[in-house]
Design a protein around this motif. Structure first.
Motif, PDB file in Angstrom:
ATOM      1  N   GLN A   1      -9.938 -47.113   4.138  1.00 56.79           N
ATOM      2  CA  GLN A   1      -9.128 -47.838   3.163  1.00 56.79           C
ATOM      3  C   GLN A   1      -8.955 -47.033   1.888  1.00 56.79           C
ATOM      4  O   GLN A   1      -9.939 -46.593   1.281  1.00 56.79           O
ATOM      5  CB  GLN A   1      -9.730 -49.206   2.829  1.00 56.79           C
ATOM      6  CG  GLN A   1      -8.817 -50.050   1.942  1.00 56.79           C
ATOM      7  CD  GLN A   1      -9.341 -51.430   1.647  1.00 56.79           C
ATOM      8  OE1 GLN A   1     -10.541 -51.658   1.641  1.00 56.79           O
ATOM      9  NE2 GLN A   1      -8.433 -52.363   1.386  1.00 56.79           N
TER      10      GLN A   1
ATOM     11  N   SER B   1      -5.832 -50.173  -3.137  1.00 58.39           N
ATOM     12  CA  SER B   1      -4.655 -51.037  -3.127  1.00 58.39           C
ATOM     13  C   SER B   1      -3.849 -50.937  -1.831  1.00 58.39           C
ATOM     14  O   SER B   1      -2.629 -51.157  -1.839  1.00 58.39           O
ATOM     15  CB  SER B   1      -3.746 -50.732  -4.325  1.00 58.39           C
ATOM     16  OG  SER B   1      -4.418 -51.016  -5.520  1.00 58.39           O
ATOM     17  N   GLN B   2      -4.508 -50.584  -0.747  1.00 56.77           N
ATOM     18  CA  GLN B   2      -3.860 -50.591   0.570  1.00 56.77           C
ATOM     19  C   GLN B   2      -4.756 -51.342   1.547  1.00 56.77           C
ATOM     20  O   GLN B   2      -5.947 -51.515   1.308  1.00 56.77           O
ATOM     21  CB  GLN B   2      -3.634 -49.167   1.085  1.00 56.77           C
ATOM     22  CG  GLN B   2      -2.624 -48.367   0.300  1.00 56.77           C
ATOM     23  CD  GLN B   2      -2.311 -47.051   0.973  1.00 56.77           C
ATOM     24  OE1 GLN B   2      -2.431 -46.902   2.193  1.00 56.77           O
ATOM     25  NE2 GLN B   2      -1.912 -46.069   0.186  1.00 56.77           N
ATOM     26  N   GLY B   3      -4.159 -51.771   2.664  1.00 59.12           N
ATOM     27  CA  GLY B   3      -4.962 -52.401   3.695  1.00 59.12           C
ATOM     28  C   GLY B   3      -5.775 -51.385   4.465  1.00 59.12           C
ATOM     29  O   GLY B   3      -5.397 -50.212   4.544  1.00 59.12           O
TER      30      GLY B   3
ATOM     31  N   LEU C   1      -4.792 -59.636   1.910  1.00 55.91           N
ATOM     32  CA  LEU C   1      -4.444 -58.808   3.054  1.00 55.91           C
ATOM     33  C   LEU C   1      -4.207 -59.666   4.283  1.00 55.91           C
ATOM     34  O   LEU C   1      -4.962 -60.605   4.561  1.00 55.91           O
ATOM     35  CB  LEU C   1      -5.577 -57.818   3.364  1.00 55.91           C
ATOM     36  CG  LEU C   1      -5.850 -56.754   2.309  1.00 55.91           C
ATOM     37  CD1 LEU C   1      -7.224 -56.138   2.530  1.00 55.91           C
ATOM     38  CD2 LEU C   1      -4.778 -55.679   2.345  1.00 55.91           C
TER      39      LEU C   1
ATOM     40  N   GLY D   1      -1.709 -55.226   6.909  1.00 52.60           N
ATOM     41  CA  GLY D   1      -0.596 -54.965   6.022  1.00 52.60           C
ATOM     42  C   GLY D   1      -1.099 -54.286   4.753  1.00 52.60           C
ATOM     43  O   GLY D   1      -2.301 -54.072   4.575  1.00 52.60           O
TER      44      GLY D   1
ATOM     45  N   ARG E   1      -0.731 -57.968  -4.185  1.00 55.42           N
ATOM     46  CA  ARG E   1      -1.593 -57.960  -5.371  1.00 55.42           C
ATOM     47  C   ARG E   1      -1.237 -59.194  -6.199  1.00 55.42           C
ATOM     48  O   ARG E   1      -0.158 -59.283  -6.756  1.00 55.42           O
ATOM     49  CB  ARG E   1      -1.359 -56.697  -6.180  1.00 55.42           C
ATOM     50  CG  ARG E   1      -2.081 -56.648  -7.527  1.00 55.42           C
ATOM     51  CD  ARG E   1      -3.565 -56.526  -7.368  1.00 55.42           C
ATOM     52  NE  ARG E   1      -3.949 -55.279  -6.704  1.00 55.42           N
ATOM     53  CZ  ARG E   1      -5.185 -55.001  -6.314  1.00 55.42           C
ATOM     54  NH1 ARG E   1      -6.159 -55.879  -6.485  1.00 55.42           N
ATOM     55  NH2 ARG E   1      -5.444 -53.855  -5.729  1.00 55.42           N
TER      56      ARG E   1
END
Lengths: 110, 112
Positions: free
Chosen positions: A38, A41-43, B90, B104, B108
């Motif tokens: 990870q 700020s991403q999956g 998420l 995904g 935020r």
């Protein structure tokens, strides 16, 4: 659910091989071991999955000893872009209630 | 199509607002999940849908209301949230067989 334990953080340099070990002492017979990566700020992104012995794909290898109570994710020749958090998860192949552990924060320096 | 698409990417809402998060996948996966992630913490499971039915609710407050209108779509309806609900939300999907989850990129959410 099998609980996992990983080092909180690891440091490495570009071009080195990095091995991240995960402990899962109470893994069940039907459980598989899956690793995710990870970035902020991403999956999480699926890296590799295995049941026993060794699994290799284009980005990593996964080593699982015969007792399956631990596993090691091996990243060959890391680059700066491999700086991320790596999670080890254990669960069976059904609709899993996947519980994330604390993960390992890998920092790769020039 | 091998992606899970979440919209919006960013959302700011007041504590009295009602908003919805949307998640879509076209991989034929029959399980879909909502996770909540606070900064520098691992993702925490909120809900699991399997075959469009809610199968797991991890004691999430009722101000979060999930909905699965069809096998490709998952919504999370938000109402009367608190500032501490600000986080990255998420969505993920999976098959019944091996291969892990597909996540995904998240929404935020900031509650003001």
């Amino acid at each position: 659910l099998a609980k996992t334990t990983q080092p909180i953080s690891m440091d490495s340099y570009e071009g080195q091989e990095v091995n991240i070990t995960c402990s899962h002492n109470n893994i069940a017979t039907n459980d598989y071991i899956t690793w995710y990566q990870q970035f902020p700020s991403q999956g999480p992104r699926f890296i590799i999955q295995g049941y026993k012995t060794k699994v290799t794909n284009e980005v990593a290898s996964l080593f699982i000893p015969a007792d399956r109570k631990s596993s090691t994710l091996s990243l060959p020749r890391v680059s700066l872009s491999d700086t991320a958090v790596y999670y080890c998860l254990v669960g069976d192949s059904g609709f899993q209630k996947l519980v994330f552990g604390t993960g390992t924060r890998l920092l790769v320096s020039p | 199509d091998t992606e899970v698409t979440q919209t919006p990417k960013h959302l700011v809402m007041g504590m009295t607002n009602k908003k919805s998060l949307k998640c879509e996948q076209h991989m034929g996966h029959r399980a879909m999940y909502w996770y909540k992630q606070k900064a520098k913490k691992p993702p925490e499971l909120m809900f699991v849908y399997s075959y469009e039915k809610l199968s797991i609710n991890e004691s999430v407050p009722s101000r979060f209301s999930p909905e699965c209108p069809n096998s490709s779509l998952l919504n999370l309806h938000l109402h009367a949230l608190q500032p501490e609900d600000s986080a990255l939300y998420l969505c993920a999907s999976s098959q019944t067989t091996l291969g892990g989850y597909t996540f995904g990129s998240g929404t935020r959410l900031t509650v003001v």
